[in-house]
Enzyme design. Sequence first.
Site, PDB file in Angstrom:
ATOM      1  N   HIS A  84     -79.319 -46.203  54.812  1.00 52.01           N
ATOM      2  CA  HIS A  84     -81.240 -46.473  55.342  1.00 52.01           C
ATOM      3  C   HIS A  84     -81.344 -47.594  55.306  1.00 52.01           C
ATOM      4  O   HIS A  84     -82.219 -48.678  55.601  1.00 52.01           O
ATOM      5  CB  HIS A  84     -82.189 -45.560  55.594  1.00 52.01           C
TER       6      HIS A  84
ATOM      7  N   LYS B  57     -97.192 -50.518  61.884  1.00 56.12           N
ATOM      8  CA  LYS B  57     -95.262 -49.635  60.923  1.00 56.12           C
ATOM      9  C   LYS B  57     -95.865 -49.976  59.432  1.00 56.12           C
ATOM     10  O   LYS B  57     -96.637 -50.492  59.463  1.00 56.12           O
ATOM     11  CB  LYS B  57     -94.050 -51.046  61.229  1.00 56.12           C
ATOM     12  N   ARG B  58     -95.112 -48.944  58.479  1.00 56.68           N
ATOM     13  CA  ARG B  58     -95.895 -49.709  57.294  1.00 56.68           C
ATOM     14  C   ARG B  58     -96.109 -50.455  56.464  1.00 56.68           C
ATOM     15  O   ARG B  58     -95.267 -51.842  57.732  1.00 56.68           O
ATOM     16  CB  ARG B  58     -94.715 -48.756  56.128  1.00 56.68           C
TER      17      ARG B  58
ATOM     18  N   LYS C  68     -91.515 -56.379  56.365  1.00 55.82           N
ATOM     19  CA  LYS C  68     -91.524 -56.320  58.101  1.00 55.82           C
ATOM     20  C   LYS C  68     -92.844 -57.871  58.608  1.00 55.82           C
ATOM     21  O   LYS C  68     -92.461 -57.885  59.436  1.00 55.82           O
ATOM     22  CB  LYS C  68     -92.164 -55.598  57.957  1.00 55.82           C
TER      23      LYS C  68
ATOM     24  N   THR D 217     -86.956 -48.208  64.602  1.00 53.55           N
ATOM     25  CA  THR D 217     -87.441 -46.938  66.274  1.00 53.55           C
ATOM     26  C   THR D 217     -88.400 -47.111  66.860  1.00 53.55           C
ATOM     27  O   THR D 217     -88.732 -46.667  68.250  1.00 53.55           O
ATOM     28  CB  THR D 217     -87.542 -45.363  65.855  1.00 53.55           C
TER      29      THR D 217
ATOM     30  N   LYS E 248     -89.207 -46.601  70.855  1.00 53.44           N
ATOM     31  CA  LYS E 248     -90.580 -45.776  71.755  1.00 53.44           C
ATOM     32  C   LYS E 248     -92.020 -47.504  72.271  1.00 53.44           C
ATOM     33  O   LYS E 248     -91.293 -46.720  73.272  1.00 53.44           O
ATOM     34  CB  LYS E 248     -91.877 -45.686  70.374  1.00 53.44           C
TER      35      LYS E 248
HETATM   36  C1  LIG Z   1     -92.180 -44.440  64.618  1.00 54.05           C
HETATM   37  C2  LIG Z   1     -92.426 -44.411  63.369  1.00 54.05           C
HETATM   38  C3  LIG Z   1     -92.403 -45.049  62.610  1.00 54.05           C
HETATM   39  C4  LIG Z   1     -91.091 -46.146  62.039  1.00 54.05           C
HETATM   40  O1  LIG Z   1     -91.563 -47.596  62.943  1.00 54.05           O
HETATM   41  P1  LIG Z   1     -90.676 -48.983  62.681  1.00 54.05           P
HETATM   42  O2  LIG Z   1     -91.450 -49.890  63.544  1.00 54.05           O
HETATM   43  O3  LIG Z   1     -89.636 -48.715  63.177  1.00 54.05           O
HETATM   44  O4  LIG Z   1     -91.022 -48.837  61.062  1.00 54.05           O
HETATM   45  C5  LIG Z   1     -93.285 -44.742  61.046  1.00 54.05           C
HETATM   46  N1  LIG Z   1     -94.179 -44.377  61.000  1.00 54.05           N
HETATM   47  C6  LIG Z   1     -94.259 -43.655  62.250  1.00 54.05           C
HETATM   48  C7  LIG Z   1     -95.916 -42.466  62.510  1.00 54.05           C
HETATM   49  C8  LIG Z   1     -93.609 -44.165  63.486  1.00 54.05           C
HETATM   50  O5  LIG Z   1     -94.208 -43.141  64.243  1.00 54.05           O
END
Ligand SMILES: *Cc1c(COP(=O)(O)O)cnc(C)c1O
Length: 840
Positions: A383, A577-578, A583, A685, A689
């Site tokens: 990952h 995101k985190r 990022k 991911t 979304k």
């Molecule tokens: C989808 C999701 C992530 C991953 O988000 P990225 O933008 O791909 O880092 C992290 N936390 C939550 C709660 C999510 O739903």
Amino acid sequence: MNTPTRPSSALTVQRKPGSKTSTAMKPSALTPEDKALRAAFEAAYEREISQSSHGATPQAALHAAAIACRETLARRWAATQQADAARGDKAPVRRVHYLSMEFLMGRALSNALAALKLTAPLEAKLAEQGLALGDVLEREPDAALGNGGLGRLAACFLDSFAELELPSFGYGLRYRYGTFAQVISQGRQLEQPDDWTRNAPDWELPRHDLRYHVGFGGRVEVDASGVRRWQPAESIEAEAFDFVVPAHYSQRVSTLRQWQATAAPIAFKPFCEGDYTRAARHQVLADSINWVLYPDDSTEAGRELRLKQEAFLVSASLQDLVARHLREFGSLHNLGKTNAIHLNDTHPALAPAELMRLLLDEHGLGWDEAWKICCQAVAYTNHTLMPEALETWPVRMFEHLLPRHLEIIYEINHRFLEELQQRFPGDNALAARVSLIDEGSHGGERRVRMASLALVASHRVNGVAALHSELMVQTIFADYARIWPGRFHNVTNGVTPRRWLQQANPALSSLLDSRIGDGWRKNLAELGELSALAGNRELGEEFLAVKRANKERLAGVIRRELGLAVNVDSLFDIQIKRIHEYKRQLLNLLHVISRYQAIRDNPDANWVPRTVIIAGKAASAYQMAKSIVRLAHDVARVINSDPRVGDKLKLVFLPNYSVTLAESIIPAADLSEQISTAGTEASGTGNMKFGMNGAVTIGTWDGANIEMAEAMGVENMFVFGLRADAVAKIKQLGYDPKLYVEENRQLKRVIDAISAGVFSNGDTERYRSLVDSLLGRDVYLLMADFADYVATQAKVDQLFADRAAWAERALRNIAGMGPFSSDRTIAEYVDRVWSVKSLT
Ligand SMILES: *Cc1c(COP(=O)(O)O)cnc(C)c1O
């Protein structure tokens, strides 16, 4: 990426995907079974609520509804298990055991209600009692047993396992405390424990009849015939709790089996003998195993308790697998041909060692047969390319905690290095690099390399997006790819459209149904039909009306949470995101500051109003990330209270990012920020979304952004910045961020403002280290990408000002999202990794 496979292609049971003519979702089409299920649900709900001591409160209704659903789920679970057990050993797809230290499930009730077609019946029941469905659903705490993308991916996979009718178990740990709750105090992040089980409804099915012993410590004894046996000093009992995930379009379910540690009954002896200290220590060890999820999936945990958690997950899960296999087949010889063991990152990489121990020591198989079975069963997904995230553990810690596993690892390594010696004679440097043991030649201690263990035992290894899989074999795993070129694959991530589109965005879902039918819920590729309609004006206006309603809802959340009013006609520019340097939330903030300065210079220009929204948690020990959270709050305070700025720009930080918060934010996004330094985000991911909810992406050529751009047409994405090869090159040539700052007045002014304390009440110390890192090494090349980012944001403004053009672009984004369903991802895993034919 390969063309998306039809989701159910490789599976044993084929079912018609939903299609345009399907009426499966319409209430009028309830089958007799649906009606019986509904009656049973209503009866169970009434029975439960009548027993509530406080009457029909929303909390009581939540519990009653969950228990009423659970009865049906338990029945479906039993039927699913029976069907799977009856498949025998000729099935083309093996039963999958998906081992993951994280499952970020979020809430479960609304998903279960939708899958069982019970949303309307519950709503009607609640109305009789003067309750609103939304108030009840809101009471459910998130099951947040994961940190971010890796854990959420595992949760999406469970949904697709059910939908694709894949015989499977997800295996995890039943943490008492999941990820912390983020509270903001005076602009700073505080972490609070989140005891998610406190108000959680009784979802889980405890399996009191499934208990296994997991040992720690002790020593290995050799008997007269030379058989080695581990005598652990301590033994903890693992008890199973099942979390059942229903399919939406069949009666199948998938299972998340989470292990709970208990001290009984081995501590009973010391207890009886009056050795309370030892008995108590045993209790403490058992409790600690499930105590807390380790934070952050991209920094080294490096703690003994974490290794114990990993060993506990792996051992309990594999004992469960072996016991089930013996029940079904009575022999272990065909275990590898009927079972797949999948490692979600290196965290469960002990699995090969534990499986070998079970096969050799507990079941008397010889090494060669055991190893063959092991290699057939095990596969591994990587990952992250960050070398510091590849787990290693001190050999010393293994000697002390897992002595038998260490012996087995040494033997695996010995045989591996011997084979290597034959294929690459004399290449000692290669052997040292790929050995399962890092000999600590650079002055460090000897360590076990968990990724090497996963790699040597796996018949398939995959990355999670095309670029990532390519870089994986060129960088961190280059040596291994030379040794086993056929082993490495790509399987691009996906997300479940049931949760992330159907449930998160009912209004957009209905709009899609009206134009392309409802089959996309099961076959997301049907979204492609939208591209022929994207230019339709009426559709564009309906889309914008849906988006506006979603933005109004989010504006309500912002008002309630922060007391801040935002303009719903402004561009909602969202990065959630985190919080991590790679990022680049900081790049986003630099753009916000620069825009702020430009607005102050020229407030009467024709600005396209923007609301920039950020959410995310910083790992508690990650100072730089916490500093970025603080800067976001400092900048927001200054901008949001500046009367010269008004509606033209707002910055919003929504606290406590979670699955549930994501579900309310994403449908309201106009612009999705996916701006990682090229080559650093394995897949992402969140990007997917947003795309399926009709947000336009501004992004770098990184992770799955690339495949998204290719699927929708690159002209439909706002792509900027250096590409991965250019990033590598610039670093190799000697990157000097200061040159970019000197050259760019706009950038210099932004940096100067932060340094001068403009956002920190004159405090010039607060962001010194943050600025120093930008002007010093700037590891993630923010300075190099700033100019292109800002210029691209101006293009975003231009397009947004043309409402019809924006709507068309957003619709084209949705139309391109067909390949990014986790159903497609799982179908590819089945095809390339979990099918029996992948073994040949
Ligand atoms: C989808 C999701 C992530 C991953 O988000 P990225 O933008 O791909 O880092 C992290 N936390 C939550 C709660 C999510 O739903």
